[in-house]
Design a protein around this motif. Structure first.
Motif, PDB file in Angstrom:
ATOM      1  N   HIS A  23       0.837  -1.197   0.000  1.00 33.48           N
ATOM      2  CA  HIS A  23       0.000   0.000   0.000  1.00 33.48           C
ATOM      3  C   HIS A  23       0.873   1.249   0.000  1.00 33.48           C
ATOM      4  O   HIS A  23       1.920   1.305   0.636  1.00 33.48           O
ATOM      5  CB  HIS A  23      -0.898   0.009   1.234  1.00 33.48           C
ATOM      6  N   GLY A  24       0.444   2.268  -0.707  1.00 34.61           N
ATOM      7  CA  GLY A  24       1.118   3.565  -0.648  1.00 34.61           C
ATOM      8  C   GLY A  24       0.494   4.424   0.438  1.00 34.61           C
ATOM      9  O   GLY A  24      -0.246   3.943   1.296  1.00 34.61           O
ATOM     10  N   PHE A  25       0.778   5.720   0.381  1.00 37.33           N
ATOM     11  CA  PHE A  25       0.170   6.634   1.341  1.00 37.33           C
ATOM     12  C   PHE A  25       0.267   8.046   0.792  1.00 37.33           C
ATOM     13  O   PHE A  25       1.039   8.323  -0.139  1.00 37.33           O
ATOM     14  CB  PHE A  25       0.866   6.557   2.708  1.00 37.33           C
ATOM     15  N   MET A  26      -0.517   8.943   1.361  1.00 40.66           N
ATOM     16  CA  MET A  26      -0.448  10.353   0.997  1.00 40.66           C
ATOM     17  C   MET A  26      -0.937  11.186   2.168  1.00 40.66           C
ATOM     18  O   MET A  26      -1.753  10.725   2.982  1.00 40.66           O
ATOM     19  CB  MET A  26      -1.288  10.644  -0.245  1.00 40.66           C
ATOM     20  N   TYR A  27      -0.428  12.391   2.282  1.00 42.97           N
ATOM     21  CA  TYR A  27      -0.860  13.325   3.309  1.00 42.97           C
ATOM     22  C   TYR A  27      -1.960  14.207   2.728  1.00 42.97           C
ATOM     23  O   TYR A  27      -1.802  14.800   1.662  1.00 42.97           O
ATOM     24  CB  TYR A  27       0.307  14.195   3.766  1.00 42.97           C
ATOM     25  N   ASP A  28      -3.088  14.283   3.430  1.00 45.23           N
ATOM     26  CA  ASP A  28      -4.173  15.179   3.043  1.00 45.23           C
ATOM     27  C   ASP A  28      -4.710  15.822   4.314  1.00 45.23           C
ATOM     28  O   ASP A  28      -4.038  15.855   5.327  1.00 45.23           O
ATOM     29  CB  ASP A  28      -5.257  14.427   2.258  1.00 45.23           C
ATOM     30  N   GLY A  29      -5.927  16.369   4.260  1.00 50.68           N
ATOM     31  CA  GLY A  29      -6.522  16.952   5.454  1.00 50.68           C
ATOM     32  C   GLY A  29      -6.621  18.458   5.384  1.00 50.68           C
ATOM     33  O   GLY A  29      -6.823  19.042   4.306  1.00 50.68           O
ATOM     34  N   ILE A  30      -6.498  19.119   6.524  1.00 50.16           N
ATOM     35  CA  ILE A  30      -6.583  20.578   6.595  1.00 50.16           C
ATOM     36  C   ILE A  30      -5.401  21.174   5.830  1.00 50.16           C
ATOM     37  O   ILE A  30      -4.250  20.859   6.121  1.00 50.16           O
ATOM     38  CB  ILE A  30      -6.580  21.058   8.051  1.00 50.16           C
ATOM     39  N   ILE A  31      -5.692  22.030   4.858  1.00 53.52           N
ATOM     40  CA  ILE A  31      -4.637  22.565   4.001  1.00 53.52           C
ATOM     41  C   ILE A  31      -3.767  23.562   4.754  1.00 53.52           C
ATOM     42  O   ILE A  31      -2.541  23.539   4.653  1.00 53.52           O
ATOM     43  CB  ILE A  31      -5.246  23.218   2.744  1.00 53.52           C
ATOM     44  N   SER A  32      -4.385  24.457   5.491  1.00 54.52           N
ATOM     45  CA  SER A  32      -3.660  25.443   6.288  1.00 54.52           C
ATOM     46  C   SER A  32      -4.370  25.593   7.627  1.00 54.52           C
ATOM     47  O   SER A  32      -5.512  26.069   7.670  1.00 54.52           O
ATOM     48  CB  SER A  32      -3.603  26.797   5.571  1.00 54.52           C
ATOM     49  N   PHE A  75       3.536  11.576  -1.137  1.00 55.56           N
ATOM     50  CA  PHE A  75       2.913  12.752  -1.740  1.00 55.56           C
ATOM     51  C   PHE A  75       2.137  13.534  -0.692  1.00 55.56           C
ATOM     52  O   PHE A  75       1.353  12.968   0.079  1.00 55.56           O
ATOM     53  CB  PHE A  75       1.976  12.335  -2.876  1.00 55.56           C
ATOM     54  N   ASN A  76       2.328  14.842  -0.661  1.00 54.81           N
ATOM     55  CA  ASN A  76       1.668  15.722   0.301  1.00 54.81           C
ATOM     56  C   ASN A  76       0.689  16.634  -0.441  1.00 54.81           C
ATOM     57  O   ASN A  76       1.078  17.641  -1.024  1.00 54.81           O
ATOM     58  CB  ASN A  76       2.700  16.556   1.064  1.00 54.81           C
ATOM     59  N   LEU A  77      -0.583  16.254  -0.421  1.00 54.03           N
ATOM     60  CA  LEU A  77      -1.609  17.023  -1.115  1.00 54.03           C
ATOM     61  C   LEU A  77      -1.760  18.416  -0.501  1.00 54.03           C
ATOM     62  O   LEU A  77      -2.019  19.390  -1.204  1.00 54.03           O
ATOM     63  CB  LEU A  77      -2.942  16.282  -1.069  1.00 54.03           C
ATOM     64  N   ARG A  78      -1.566  18.512   0.791  1.00 54.88           N
ATOM     65  CA  ARG A  78      -1.710  19.810   1.463  1.00 54.88           C
ATOM     66  C   ARG A  78      -0.689  20.811   0.923  1.00 54.88           C
ATOM     67  O   ARG A  78      -1.024  21.965   0.630  1.00 54.88           O
ATOM     68  CB  ARG A  78      -1.543  19.633   2.976  1.00 54.88           C
ATOM     69  N   TYR A  79       0.560  20.361   0.817  1.00 57.32           N
ATOM     70  CA  TYR A  79       1.605  21.249   0.300  1.00 57.32           C
ATOM     71  C   TYR A  79       1.321  21.610  -1.156  1.00 57.32           C
ATOM     72  O   TYR A  79       1.464  22.764  -1.570  1.00 57.32           O
ATOM     73  CB  TYR A  79       2.971  20.568   0.408  1.00 57.32           C
ATOM     74  N   TYR A  80       0.877  20.630  -1.928  1.00 61.78           N
ATOM     75  CA  TYR A  80       0.581  20.869  -3.343  1.00 61.78           C
ATOM     76  C   TYR A  80      -0.509  21.926  -3.504  1.00 61.78           C
ATOM     77  O   TYR A  80      -0.409  22.821  -4.357  1.00 61.78           O
ATOM     78  CB  TYR A  80       0.151  19.571  -4.007  1.00 61.78           C
ATOM     79  N   LEU A  81      -1.550  21.837  -2.678  1.00 67.18           N
ATOM     80  CA  LEU A  81      -2.657  22.786  -2.802  1.00 67.18           C
ATOM     81  C   LEU A  81      -2.277  24.177  -2.312  1.00 67.18           C
ATOM     82  O   LEU A  81      -2.905  25.163  -2.684  1.00 67.18           O
ATOM     83  CB  LEU A  81      -3.883  22.278  -2.043  1.00 67.18           C
ATOM     84  N   GLN A  82      -1.267  24.276  -1.486  1.00 67.15           N
ATOM     85  CA  GLN A  82      -0.789  25.591  -1.058  1.00 67.15           C
ATOM     86  C   GLN A  82       0.181  26.208  -2.057  1.00 67.15           C
ATOM     87  O   GLN A  82       0.210  27.419  -2.237  1.00 67.15           O
ATOM     88  CB  GLN A  82      -0.066  25.487   0.298  1.00 67.15           C
ATOM     89  N   GLN A 121     -12.527  33.221  -9.098  1.00 71.80           N
ATOM     90  CA  GLN A 121     -11.981  32.546  -7.920  1.00 71.80           C
ATOM     91  C   GLN A 121     -11.327  31.207  -8.274  1.00 71.80           C
ATOM     92  O   GLN A 121     -10.636  30.615  -7.448  1.00 71.80           O
ATOM     93  CB  GLN A 121     -13.089  32.317  -6.881  1.00 71.80           C
ATOM     94  N   GLY A 122     -11.550  30.771  -9.502  1.00 72.46           N
ATOM     95  CA  GLY A 122     -10.937  29.522  -9.925  1.00 72.46           C
ATOM     96  C   GLY A 122      -9.609  29.699 -10.630  1.00 72.46           C
ATOM     97  O   GLY A 122      -8.955  28.711 -10.972  1.00 72.46           O
ATOM     98  N   ASN A 123      -9.186  30.933 -10.846  1.00 72.87           N
ATOM     99  CA  ASN A 123      -7.943  31.115 -11.588  1.00 72.87           C
ATOM    100  C   ASN A 123      -6.726  31.052 -10.658  1.00 72.87           C
ATOM    101  O   ASN A 123      -6.850  30.960  -9.437  1.00 72.87           O
ATOM    102  CB  ASN A 123      -7.960  32.418 -12.401  1.00 72.87           C
ATOM    103  N   HIS A 126      -6.275  33.067  -7.305  1.00 72.36           N
ATOM    104  CA  HIS A 126      -7.154  32.914  -6.144  1.00 72.36           C
ATOM    105  C   HIS A 126      -7.233  31.498  -5.591  1.00 72.36           C
ATOM    106  O   HIS A 126      -7.688  31.314  -4.468  1.00 72.36           O
ATOM    107  CB  HIS A 126      -8.576  33.373  -6.511  1.00 72.36           C
ATOM    108  N   ARG A 127      -6.840  30.494  -6.373  1.00 73.69           N
ATOM    109  CA  ARG A 127      -7.031  29.106  -5.941  1.00 73.69           C
ATOM    110  C   ARG A 127      -6.467  28.836  -4.557  1.00 73.69           C
ATOM    111  O   ARG A 127      -7.140  28.313  -3.679  1.00 73.69           O
ATOM    112  CB  ARG A 127      -6.375  28.146  -6.937  1.00 73.69           C
ATOM    113  N   SER A 128      -5.206  29.166  -4.391  1.00 77.79           N
ATOM    114  CA  SER A 128      -4.531  28.823  -3.137  1.00 77.79           C
ATOM    115  C   SER A 128      -5.189  29.485  -1.935  1.00 77.79           C
ATOM    116  O   SER A 128      -5.396  28.845  -0.893  1.00 77.79           O
ATOM    117  CB  SER A 128      -3.055  29.221  -3.203  1.00 77.79           C
ATOM    118  N   SER A 129      -5.551  30.747  -2.055  1.00 72.30           N
ATOM    119  CA  SER A 129      -6.142  31.461  -0.915  1.00 72.30           C
ATOM    120  C   SER A 129      -7.487  30.860  -0.525  1.00 72.30           C
ATOM    121  O   SER A 129      -7.837  30.827   0.667  1.00 72.30           O
ATOM    122  CB  SER A 129      -6.301  32.950  -1.229  1.00 72.30           C
ATOM    123  N   ASN A 130      -8.254  30.374  -1.499  1.00 71.29           N
ATOM    124  CA  ASN A 130      -9.528  29.729  -1.184  1.00 71.29           C
ATOM    125  C   ASN A 130      -9.319  28.337  -0.596  1.00 71.29           C
ATOM    126  O   ASN A 130      -9.941  27.969   0.401  1.00 71.29           O
ATOM    127  CB  ASN A 130     -10.402  29.629  -2.443  1.00 71.29           C
TER     128      ASN A 130
END
Length: 260
Positions: A23-32, A75-82, A121-123, A126-130
């Motif tokens: 099995h793999g793994f990834m970090y997700d959850g609260i972004i900030s 893979f860290n989804l939280r970091y990617y989304l920030q 807001q999708g561009n 603005h993505r990261s701040s939302n």
């Protein structure tokens, strides 16, 4: 919170590595954490998995006692989304999640922002701040492929039933959530099954059930919705946004009846 969630992920990876080393793994959850705490509403988006395009590493290749090895290989989804999400090319899925977030944060029982207002807001500006204001949870705690059917999701939980208990513990960390948006076929049912695990069961008992949402004992509105990639041909970005807002407004009307 971040350290508690990290400790849970370490325990989770340790269990998987012992019992399912493939099995793999990834970090997700609260972004900030700071943005989450300041947000007027707490919103959780639930998806099946993240398309990592073959970059998944099995846990038998990771030294989970070494933070640096985890950073390199998990893979860290939280970091990617920030960070990475602001690249202009990274628009699919997250531009719509960003628009939906903005709408849900500003929606009232009587009105919601027009699509003309919310479109920008999708561009990339603005993505990261939302997205920093929300939490994102992938039910399959490992990077996947571009498609995951309802049947595949069910097969996954039959193979790894312990993951639902770990996921319920992760959700418990977030306290009271206003909106849970379950994105994609089978995600709503899988999420509700997960909330029947462990200590979540009482708070997530559904008092009102509708075809596309339910309202829990603690007041959380859980929405059954499409995947933000908008694979359904009948949806465009505008209709997907407006339909979600109307579903939540209907749920708020139902919730008001519970209170009165």
């Amino acid at each position: 919170m971040a350290s508690i969630e990290h400790d849970l992920f370490i325990e989770w990876m340790d269990w998987l590595k012992t019992n399912h080393p493939e099995h793999g793994f990834m970090y997700d959850g609260i972004i900030s954490q700071s943005d989450w705490e300041l947000a007027e509403r707490h919103i959780l988006f639930v998806l099946k998995d993240y398309n990592a395009k073959g970059n998944s590493v099995s846990l038998d290749e990771v030294d989970i006692s070494d933070r640096e090895d985890i950073k390199r290989k998990i893979f860290n989804l939280r970091y990617y989304l920030q960070k990475g999400i602001n690249e202009p090319k990274n628009w699919r899925v997250w531009d719509n999640v960003s628009r939906w977030t903005y709408g849900l944060l500003h929606l009232t029982i009587d009105s919601f922002p027009s699509y003309r207002e919310v479109d920008a807001q999708g561009n990339a500006n603005h993505r990261s701040s939302n997205l920093k204001k929300v939490s994102v949870l992938d039910l399959k705690k490992e990077p996947g492929t571009s498609r995951c059917s309802k049947q595949q999701l069910n097969q996954y939980f039959r193979k790894y039933p312990q993951n639902q208990l770990f996921t319920s513990r992760q959700i418990e960390l977030y306290g009271e959530i206003d909106y849970v948006v379950c994105c994609g076929d089978g995600v709503y049912d899988a999420f509700l099954q997960t909330t029947q695990q462990g200590k979540l069961k009482n708070g997530y008992e559904c008092l009102i059930n509708r075809p596309n949402y339910c309202i829990t004992k603690q007041g959380t509105i859980i929405i059954k919705y499409i995947h933000p990639l908008l694979l359904h041909k009948k949806y465009c970005k505008e209709s997907a946004y407006s339909d979600l807002m109307r579903i939540v407004q209907n749920a708020l009307l139902d919730k008001a009846k519970l209170i009165t």
